[in-house]
Structures are given as structure tokens and as C-alpha cells.
Scaffold this motif. Structure first.
Motif: not given
Length: 360
Positions: A40, A61, A341
Motif C-alpha cells: 500500500v 495497487g 486497504v
């Protein structure tokens, strides 16, 4: 066509969504990669915030390690089953930079020709041409670099962007070498990459600068010999004091704002080098006395992706990591699931992590 789960940014500043995406079978020159790990990175957050462009929706990503699942016609550099780290700089081999033997500056890098899509057929814009927050992704074959399959995916995948940018800024762009004094302003993932690179290159004195005491502690783990808390001390004066009053041979600005660049400029030794690797925003402007630019000499450089050549640098750095000579594993703060995320973005924003890594 394969349906998988992926993390998509649908609009400026909106929380990301985990949704179904469709990955086409690879066409000529293309590869489908089964993602094993994806870091990340701040760049993903910039995409979500609309700081890169407005080509929503984005498949986020890009710091990916995985296994080649299938290949299209004409692909000869990788085969199904190969363990690869993905890069966003698949050199073309024919542009003016490549023809001059400088492929690390390639001006016409490759991406997959086909689009991955949402359920309704809406094409996705993959972050940096990769889109790695997904169980599978489609890339150009030149974006795949084989590394030792014994390497840990969550670690070596970070070579795909931030860590490589930092190491390369110090070593490739800045030319750090044995006996040098190096200062790094900003000790996040990229800055600590620069510190690790300077240490690996044999720098004698490595000065880490940040306002966050926790980041300065991280910097020591990567090889910093001295630290400067910029909230408590004058950065330029502190670096000069630690270098015999002269300034550092190399100063890396891993923040990328006018204030830190000005500090880097004046904290270097005469004829020293400044490397800008932190990414400024489009509205930023810099003012320096032109006489100072002339009188101090040296080099003022920017570093794009650490001036790396993936097929040269990724395998080499992965091997150094496996030999215990490059502490890449220390960049991995936590391993998370695909659904985490958005929370990882918040931790990154608060400075709590160097890298959260999605693992599959």
C-alpha cells in the motif's frame, strides 16, 4: 475472461470499494499475473484523491509480487509459473533514450493494451499501469521481472515502487559511495529506502531528518548514523554541524515541497548533490537566488523511479535481501487482507506504518 475481487477508487476522495473486476485473457505481449502480495503506497492514495489524474475508476495497487498465470502470443521473457515482481517502467527499446543506451530513462514505456473492467463493462484505469490490489491483474510482459522464487512475496514486491525509488535515488541518481556523507530529509518508505541504499553503498555518515521521532527510530534500523528532529532543530545547521561545518556530499529530499528542497540545497557541501525524489504537487513553486545556484556548483537532480532498470536492479536487490545485506523485511509493518486497504490508507496518513502489504 476471469472474474476476481479488486480494490477500486470510484471518485475523488471517496472510500475505496472491494468489487468484482474482469481480467481479459492475455493478448499479444500481455501477461496475467496471480498476485501474491501488493504494498500500500502513497501513490495509491494520490490516485484515490485525484492527485494523479481524473481517469476514474482506478484499480489501485502497484507494488506487486506474484506468479505468471498465463501469457499471450509473442511473450518470451516469462512463462506460466515464473515468480515475478512487477514494474511500471517496461522499456520500449526503440525511443531516443533507449537507443542511446539509457533505457532507465525510457520515454515510451509499455502497458497492457486491453482494459480490465467492472461488471457493467466500464474500463478501469490501473494504477501505474499495474492494478495490483486484485487477485489477478493484466500487464505488459515487459512489466514482469523474474526474481528468485525463494524470496518472500510481501517483501520483494516492495521493490516495485517506493523502496526502489529510495534506494535508486541514493545509489543510481545520487551516486552514493564509500566514505560519503549522505542526508535524507523525510523518513517514510522512500526516505528509508534511500538510507538503506546509502548504507549498502558504504556511506560513512548517514543523517536522517524528520519531525516524527518514530520515523527517526525506523531510520536508525535502516542504517542512519545520526538523526535530526526537524521540529526541534534547524535542518541546515544540524546537517552542517554533523559534517564538520561543510554540508553533506549528497542530500536526498524524499518529501518534495519547496521548504525541504531549499533545506537540501543549502545543507549540501560545495559541489555536492541534491536529489529530489519526493513528488511535488502541480501548484508548488521554488525560488532560489540564481547566484547561489551558480556559486555552490555541484548537481541538482530529480530521480524518477530511482533511475532503475528493473531487469538489472530487482534481481540484484532481491539477492542482497536474501543474503542479509539489505533489510527489506523491515519495511513490512503489517500484512493485511484486500478488505483492509481503506484502513491501511488511514494508518499511512497518520504515519503509523512504513508499509502495509496486502497478501493473498
Amino acid at each position: 475472461m476471469t472474474a476476481v475481487r479488486g480494490v477500486v477508487a470510484t471518485g475523488r476522495g471517496k472510500p475505496v470499494e472491494v468489487t468484482t473486476i474482469h481480467v481479459p485473457d492475455p493478448g499479444p505481449g500481455e501477461v496475467v499475473v496471480r498476485v501474491q502480495a501488493c504494498g500500500v503506497c502513497h501513490t495509491d492514495l494520490h490516485y484515490r484523491e485525484g492527485g494523479i489524474n481524473d481517469e476514474f475508476p482506478f484499480l489501485l495497487g502497484h507494488e506487486v509480487a506474484g506468479v505468471v498465470d498465463s501469457v499471450g502470443d509473442g511473450v518470451g521473457n516469462v512463462a506460466p509459473g515464473d515468480f515475478v515482481v512487477l514494474n511500471w517502467r517496461a522499456v520500449c527499446g526503440v525511443c531516443r533514450a533507449c537507443r542511446r543506451g539509457r533505457p532507465q530513462y525510457c520515454f515510451d514505456t509499455h502497458n497492457a493494451a486491453q482494459s480490465m473492467t467492472l461488471d457493467d463493462g466500464t474500463p478501469l484505469s490501473p494504477a501505474l499501469g499495474i492494478g495490483g490490489f486484485a487477485e489477478r491483474t493484466l500487464v505488459h510482459s515487459g512489466q514482469c521481472t523474474k526474481v528468485d522464487p525463494a524470496a518472500r512475496p510481501a517483501v520483494v514486491g516492495l521493490l516495485g515502487c517506493g523502496v526502489m525509488a529510495g534506494i535508486g535515488a541514493a545509489v543510481n541518481t545520487g551516486g552514493a559511495g564509500p566514505g560519503d556523507s549522505v542526508a535524507v530529509i523525510g523518513c517514510g518508505g522512500v526516505g528509508n529506502g534511500a538510507i538503506a541504499g546509502a548504507d549498502m553503498a558504504g556511506a560513512r555518515r548517514i543523517i536522517a531528518v524528520d519531525k516524527d521521532p518514530a520515523k527517526l527510530e525506523w531510520a536508525r534500523e535502516f542504517g542512519a548514523t545520526h538523526t535530526v528532529n526537524a521540529a526541534e532543530a534547524d535542518t541546515v545547521e544540524a546537517i552542517r554541524e554533523l559534517t564538520g561545518g561543510n554540508g553533506a556530499d549528497l542530500v536526498v529530499d524524499a518529501v518534495g515541497v519547496p521548504q525541504t528542497y531549499t533545506q537540501a540545497f543549502y545543507a549540501r557541501d560545495l559541489a555536492g548533490t541534491v536529489v529530489l525524489v519526493g513528488v511535488p504537487s502541480p501548484d508548488m513553486r521554488l525560488e532560489l537566488p540564481l547566484l547561489d545556484v551558480f556559486a555552490r556548483g555541484g548537481s541538482l537532480k530529480s530521480s524518477w523511479y530511482g533511475d532503475c532498470l528493473p531487469e538489472r536492479d530487482f534481481p540484484m536487490l532481491a539477492e542482497l535481501y536474501q543474503q542479509g545485506r539489505l533489510p527489506l523485511e523491515k519495511f513490512v509493518t503489517e500484512e493485511i487482507a484486500l478488505d483492509d486497504v481503506e484502513a491501511a490508507f488511514e494508518k499511512m496518513h497518520r504515519g503509523e506504518v512504513l508499509r502495509s502489504v496486502v497478501t493473498f
